[in-house]
Design a protein around this motif. Structure first.
Motif, PDB file in Angstrom:
ATOM      1  N   VAL A 105       0.844  -1.196   0.000  1.00  0.00           N
ATOM      2  CA  VAL A 105       0.000   0.000   0.000  1.00  0.00           C
ATOM      3  C   VAL A 105       0.883   1.250   0.000  1.00  0.00           C
ATOM      4  CG1 VAL A 105      -1.676   1.354   1.326  1.00  0.00           C
ATOM      5  CG2 VAL A 105      -1.973  -1.123   1.091  1.00  0.00           C
ATOM      6  N   GLU A 106       1.945   1.222   0.794  1.00  0.00           N
ATOM      7  CA  GLU A 106       2.884   2.342   0.831  1.00  0.00           C
ATOM      8  C   GLU A 106       3.545   2.527  -0.534  1.00  0.00           C
ATOM      9  OE1 GLU A 106       6.895   3.714   3.292  1.00  0.00           O
ATOM     10  OE2 GLU A 106       5.596   2.137   4.098  1.00  0.00           O
ATOM     11  N   GLY A 177      -6.873   1.378  -9.721  1.00  0.00           N
ATOM     12  CA  GLY A 177      -7.379   1.122  -8.372  1.00  0.00           C
ATOM     13  C   GLY A 177      -7.437  -0.359  -8.057  1.00  0.00           C
ATOM     14  N   TYR A 178      -7.111  -1.199  -9.059  1.00  0.00           N
ATOM     15  CA  TYR A 178      -7.168  -2.648  -8.851  1.00  0.00           C
ATOM     16  C   TYR A 178      -6.277  -3.092  -7.701  1.00  0.00           C
ATOM     17  CZ  TYR A 178      -5.705  -7.496  -9.413  1.00  0.00           C
ATOM     18  OH  TYR A 178      -5.361  -8.802  -9.162  1.00  0.00           O
ATOM     19  N   ASP A 179      -5.042  -2.567  -7.647  1.00  0.00           N
ATOM     20  CA  ASP A 179      -4.115  -2.999  -6.598  1.00  0.00           C
ATOM     21  C   ASP A 179      -4.634  -2.638  -5.210  1.00  0.00           C
ATOM     22  OD1 ASP A 179      -3.724  -0.296  -7.112  1.00  0.00           O
ATOM     23  OD2 ASP A 179      -1.636  -0.527  -7.723  1.00  0.00           O
ATOM     24  N   LEU A 180      -5.114  -1.416  -5.047  1.00  0.00           N
ATOM     25  CA  LEU A 180      -5.645  -1.010  -3.744  1.00  0.00           C
ATOM     26  C   LEU A 180      -6.926  -1.768  -3.402  1.00  0.00           C
ATOM     27  CD1 LEU A 180      -5.080   2.858  -3.671  1.00  0.00           C
ATOM     28  CD2 LEU A 180      -3.908   1.110  -2.316  1.00  0.00           C
ATOM     29  N   GLU A 188     -11.393   4.530   1.244  1.00  0.00           N
ATOM     30  CA  GLU A 188     -11.516   5.858   0.652  1.00  0.00           C
ATOM     31  C   GLU A 188     -10.340   6.133  -0.287  1.00  0.00           C
ATOM     32  OE1 GLU A 188     -13.090   9.375  -0.474  1.00  0.00           O
ATOM     33  OE2 GLU A 188     -14.035   7.727   0.617  1.00  0.00           O
ATOM     34  N   GLU A 189      -9.155   5.611   0.061  1.00  0.00           N
ATOM     35  CA  GLU A 189      -7.987   5.776  -0.815  1.00  0.00           C
ATOM     36  C   GLU A 189      -8.225   5.132  -2.180  1.00  0.00           C
ATOM     37  OE1 GLU A 189      -6.540   6.050   3.396  1.00  0.00           O
ATOM     38  OE2 GLU A 189      -7.926   4.765   2.269  1.00  0.00           O
ATOM     39  N   THR A 190      -8.900   3.976  -2.169  1.00  0.00           N
ATOM     40  CA  THR A 190      -9.228   3.292  -3.418  1.00  0.00           C
ATOM     41  C   THR A 190     -10.170   4.142  -4.250  1.00  0.00           C
ATOM     42  OG1 THR A 190      -9.084   1.187  -2.207  1.00  0.00           O
ATOM     43  CG2 THR A 190     -10.047   1.126  -4.408  1.00  0.00           C
ATOM     44  N   THR A 197      -8.414   8.772 -11.670  1.00  0.00           N
ATOM     45  CA  THR A 197      -8.175   8.061 -12.928  1.00  0.00           C
ATOM     46  C   THR A 197      -9.312   8.306 -13.906  1.00  0.00           C
ATOM     47  OG1 THR A 197      -6.856   6.367 -11.826  1.00  0.00           O
ATOM     48  CG2 THR A 197      -7.800   5.781 -13.948  1.00  0.00           C
ATOM     49  N   ALA A 198     -10.550   8.295 -13.418  1.00  0.00           N
ATOM     50  CA  ALA A 198     -11.706   8.548 -14.284  1.00  0.00           C
ATOM     51  C   ALA A 198     -11.604   9.913 -14.949  1.00  0.00           C
ATOM     52  CB  ALA A 198     -12.996   8.438 -13.476  1.00  0.00           C
TER      53      ALA A 198
END
Length: 360
Positions: A105-106, A177-180, A188-190, A197-198
């Motif tokens: 995540v970091e 956002g797939y990884d998050l 909320e970070e996701t 990105t959108a």
């Protein structure tokens, strides 16, 4: 646990049910009962009944690839991937995420990708630099292709060039956002990453998405969470199949026989199974593995490979055995993640190709 009532009901339904245990690619690779949906549900039922702390069993949630084989197999309609994803978010809120997850995540926060990579492959950089800055069509490569399978990313660009497509690739591409989402669920970070990105993707009319995992994000969670994505999203496989149908891309059919490794995100989540087969039919002959289409089996996951490399090797080796079992000699992928995992475990006498390699 602060998870949905649907997930709590699913946990109770799954905890003593063995219906899907035979189909889990992780459980089949390790031979351990803990790597089944039932075991995860049983552990979480203990947490819900305050018999165990979430931090004691959270590692078990990250032994699931979210491939959806269990959901597909369930005759009563439960979705174990939902509670697995929601519990990851709960763990993040409780501050009990595993150290390896926190590091990834970091990495996303610092570098934009879970692998902590800061530079692109030189060959890929040159390919991107050769494209026009402005175009109505964007080829979205995704972080797995850009940082873990750059050769395949280059070939994807070369293929669209060969077809005469006017397109571009972003030099500084934002993550889907797939990884998050995989690591911490709907945090909320996701959501913020998805919104950012959108905004960038909406500058284009059409976005051709190379990685099925990213395509799944754009076509499912973005809509479910009402992220304003207005660009037309098309999978790379369906787009290329369209190029063949319209004659913009031509190939000569050979006598070679291929077997296709369906990515779960493409075949199960997006219900797309025929595009790749149309491409392969134009190139040669097709021999199906026992588990294919929506019944496909996982061949690897690069995020999980960061902390479960030996298990991912076993998963990939099992898929090679599936191919060998039907007498196939060439496995074809449409997933950069599975391509890398299969490449690392490729048996002697077997061949591995991506769709773009065959078409080029």
């Amino acid at each position: 646990m602060q998870i949905s009532q649907t997930s709590k009901k699913t946990i109770d339904a799954c905890r003593f049910c063995w219906m899907c245990r035979h189909i889990c690619p992780i459980g089949n690779a390790t031979g351990q009962e803990r790597n089944t949906s039932r075991a995860r549900a049983l552990g979480l039922s203990m947490v819900e009944r305050e018999m165990e702390a979430l931090g004691k069993i959270i590692d078990n949630m990250y032994e699931c690839s979210l491939c959806g084989a269990c959901t597909k197999e369930c005759m009563t309609g439960w979705d174990p991937t939902q509670f697995t994803t929601e519990v990851k978010l709960e763990a993040a809120l409780e501050g009990c995420l595993p150290e390896y997850v926190l590091r990834m995540v970091e990495n996303v926060e610092k570098t934009g990708n879970a692998y902590g990579k800061t530079a692109l492959d030189e060959g890929l950089k040159q390919e991107i630099a050769s494209l026009p800055e402005n175009a109505s069509t964007l080829l979205y490569l995704g972080t797995d292709a850009r940082y873990q399978a750059p050769e395949q990313a280059r070939r994807a660009i070369q293929l669209l060039k060969k077809a005469g497509v006017e397109f571009t690739v972003l030099a500084d591409e934002p993550g889907s956002g797939y990884d998050l989402y995989f690591l911490v669920g709907g945090a909320e970070e996701t959501r913020q990453r998805m919104k950012q990105t959108a905004e960038i993707l909406n500058r284009f009319e059409t976005v051709v998405v190379y990685d099925p995992n990213d395509a799944k994000m754009f076509l499912r969670p973005y809509k479910e969470w009402e992220i304003g994505l207005t660009a037309t999203i098309q999978t790379f496989t369906s787009y290329v199949a369209g190029l063949l149908e319209t004659g913009k891309l031509t190939v000569s059919k050979s006598e070679k026989t291929y077997t296709f490794q369906d990515p779960a995100a493409l075949a199960r989540d997006l219900e797309e199974t025929q595009s790749a087969r149309k491409i392969l039919a134009a190139c040669g002959n097709l021999k199906e593995m026992l588990l294919h289409g929506k019944h496909t089996n996982l061949a690897g996951n690069l995020l999980m490979r960061e902390y479960l490399s030996q298990v991912m090797d076993l998963v990939a080796k099992n898929r090679w055995r599936d191919a060998e079992g039907v007498g196939a000699t060439c496995v074809v992928t449409a997933s950069p993640s599975e391509y890398v995992c299969l490449k690392e475990t490729q048996p002697e006498g077997m061949e591995l190709c991506s769709l773009e390699e065959i078409l080029l």
